[in-house]
Scaffold this motif. Structure first.
Motif, PDB file in Angstrom:
ATOM      1  N   ALA A  13       0.839  -1.210   0.000  1.00 43.72           N
ATOM      2  CA  ALA A  13       0.000   0.000   0.000  1.00 43.72           C
ATOM      3  C   ALA A  13       0.869   1.254   0.000  1.00 43.72           C
ATOM      4  O   ALA A  13       0.747   2.111  -0.892  1.00 43.72           O
ATOM      5  CB  ALA A  13      -0.940  -0.013   1.207  1.00 43.72           C
ATOM      6  N   GLY A  14       1.765   1.371   0.964  1.00 44.82           N
ATOM      7  CA  GLY A  14       2.581   2.584   1.078  1.00 44.82           C
ATOM      8  C   GLY A  14       3.461   2.811  -0.146  1.00 44.82           C
ATOM      9  O   GLY A  14       3.591   3.936  -0.640  1.00 44.82           O
ATOM     10  N   ALA A 124      12.674   3.249  10.835  1.00 41.66           N
ATOM     11  CA  ALA A 124      12.148   4.494  11.410  1.00 41.66           C
ATOM     12  C   ALA A 124      10.710   4.195  11.819  1.00 41.66           C
ATOM     13  O   ALA A 124       9.852   3.955  10.968  1.00 41.66           O
ATOM     14  CB  ALA A 124      12.191   5.605  10.368  1.00 41.66           C
TER      15      ALA A 124
END
Ligand code: APR
Ligand code: PHB
Length: 390
Positions: A13-14, A124
């Motif tokens: 998705a990202g 991150a």
């Protein structure tokens, strides 16, 4: 640090969202909690609908997929050893699916992002979302043990089922829907030639089994197991014996080989009735999980992203916020359809009740109806290959 669209999660998705935004000239940045090696090696499902392949083609990332992906034009359904082939190309005007592992998709998308200089910050971890109801939200994240901030216009939470995005939707702003099942899927990847050219979904009194594949030399299988079972309970010989038994039909010979990977995943249906609040938008597994029977997870994530990218592009190009406002509604039509189809396939093929239970009789009746009704087969086929538009 500031970008236009801050994306949490480098899953299908990202990564697809980043590529679509980049293609439209909109700056974005991805925060991913794991390393590149980790996201590229996570073994998941591998069934791509035609819509999904079309999107990857439009993005110019389908070169290897077109070379190595396996196009399938039919699927085999089996009930207690009796087989029925659903020729979905014939029933849907030539539509088909492509078998290509999700980790290969992720590798291709990551490579394309990096090549196009889209920044992915690996390792991150997004920690907190702030001011999502304003035009200047920001994300606090942790990288190298240090807390950092990323300011943006929009936050796209593409951070999967266990991500943080969903937790920042205001309490009471949405209904969630869910059901759990009393079984999980044990999946294996094996170094062995496929024993069937097409996928086989099978009901057996000991439980569901699925024969899938990745290439001429690699096969993928799944077995229904109880939720209480652990991987240690399933040594390789027990896995092969169960597959042999559950996939049996006269004349069928299961090829076995070295097992390269094993995992157990719970089967669940979950969704949020609203996928957005202010400047926060959820997409993919962050907003919904479908049972894996039918292989829809990745395809649904990509379908959400099509809507989200369209809405953001309209906003940046002409200030039009209409598509942003209708984002959830636009996605939910397909999500509900896929929830229903995945639930239907799950209920049809898993062992749910005893042999003479009502549940078993209903399963048997559905399979018998599929054998005689082209209309019923067509309905299954069009959902399986993915509705073109909804
Ligand atoms: N900060 C940064 N990244 C995060 C965070 C966080 N707090 N939480 C999760 N992530 C990352 C995960 O490490 C993962 O790489 O978000 C990513 C989410 O990716 P997926 O779980 O693959 O979800 P999605 O992109 O929606 O893909 C669709 O459907 O059925 C499934 O298997 C299918 O994974 C596929 C999914
Ligand atoms: C897979 O190949 O991993 C696969 C295929 C079909 C499914 C689920 C998984 O329904």
């Amino acid at each position: 640090m500031k970008t236009s669209v801050a994306i949490i999660g480098a899953g299908p998705a990202g990564l697809s969202l980043a590529l679509l935004l980049h293609q439209a000239g909109i700056p974005c940045l991805i925060l991913e909690r794991h390393s590149r090696a980790y996201v590229e090696s996570r073994v998941r499902a591998g069934l791509l609908e035609q819509n999904t392949v079309d999107l990857f083609t439009e993005l110019g990332v389908a070169g290897r997929l077109r070379r190595e992906g396996l196009e399938h034009f039919g699927v085999i359904l089996s009930f207690e050893g009796e087989r029925l082939r659903i020729p979905f190309d014939e029933l849907t005007g030539g539509r088909h699916i492509t078998i290509y592992g999700q980790q290969e998709v992720v590798k291709d998308l990551v490579a394309a992002c990096l090549e196009r200089q889209i920044e992915i910050r690996f390792e991150a971890k997004a920690w907190e979302l702030h001011r999502i109801e304003t035009e200047a939200p920001y994300i606090q994240y942790i990288q190298d043990g240090t807390r950092k901030s990323l300011a943006c216009d929009f936050i796209a939470a593409c951070d999967g089922f266990h991500g943080i995005g969903r937790k920042f939707l205001p309490p009471g702003s949405y209904i969630d829907y869910q059901t759990s099942y009393p079984f999980s899927w044990l999946g294996i990847l094996a170094e062995t030639a496929p024993s069937s050219e097409e996928l086989i979904y099978t009901f057996h009194e000991e439980g569901f089994a699925l024969h899938s594949l990745r290439s001429d030399a690699i096969s993928r299988f799944y077995l229904q197991v109880d939720n209480t079972e652990k991987l240690e309970d399933w040594d390789d010989s027990r896995i092969w014996e169960s597959l042999e038994k559950r996939l049996f039909t006269p004349g069928f010979k299961l090829q076995t080989g070295r097992i390269l990977e094993k995992s157990i995943t719970p089967v669940r249906s979950y969704m949020t009735g609203t996928m957005q609040s202010g400047r926060l938008f959820l997409a993919g597994d962050a907003a919904h999980i479908v049972p894996p029977t039918g292989g829809k997870g990745l395809n649904l994530a990509v379908a959400d992203i099509r809507w989200l990218a369209k809405a953001m592009i309209a906003f940046y190009k002409s200030g039009d916020e209409q598509k942003l406002r209708s984002y959830s509604q636009d996605c939910l039509r397909r999500i509900w359809r896929v929830q229903d189809f995945s639930h239907f396939m799950t209920q049809l093929f898993h062992r749910i009740g005893e042999r003479e239970s009502l549940e078993y009789r209903l399963q048997r009746s559905k399979f018998d109806y599929l054998k005689i009704s082209r209309a019923y087969q067509t309905s299954l086929a069009e959902n399986y290959v993915g509705l073109k538009e909804i």
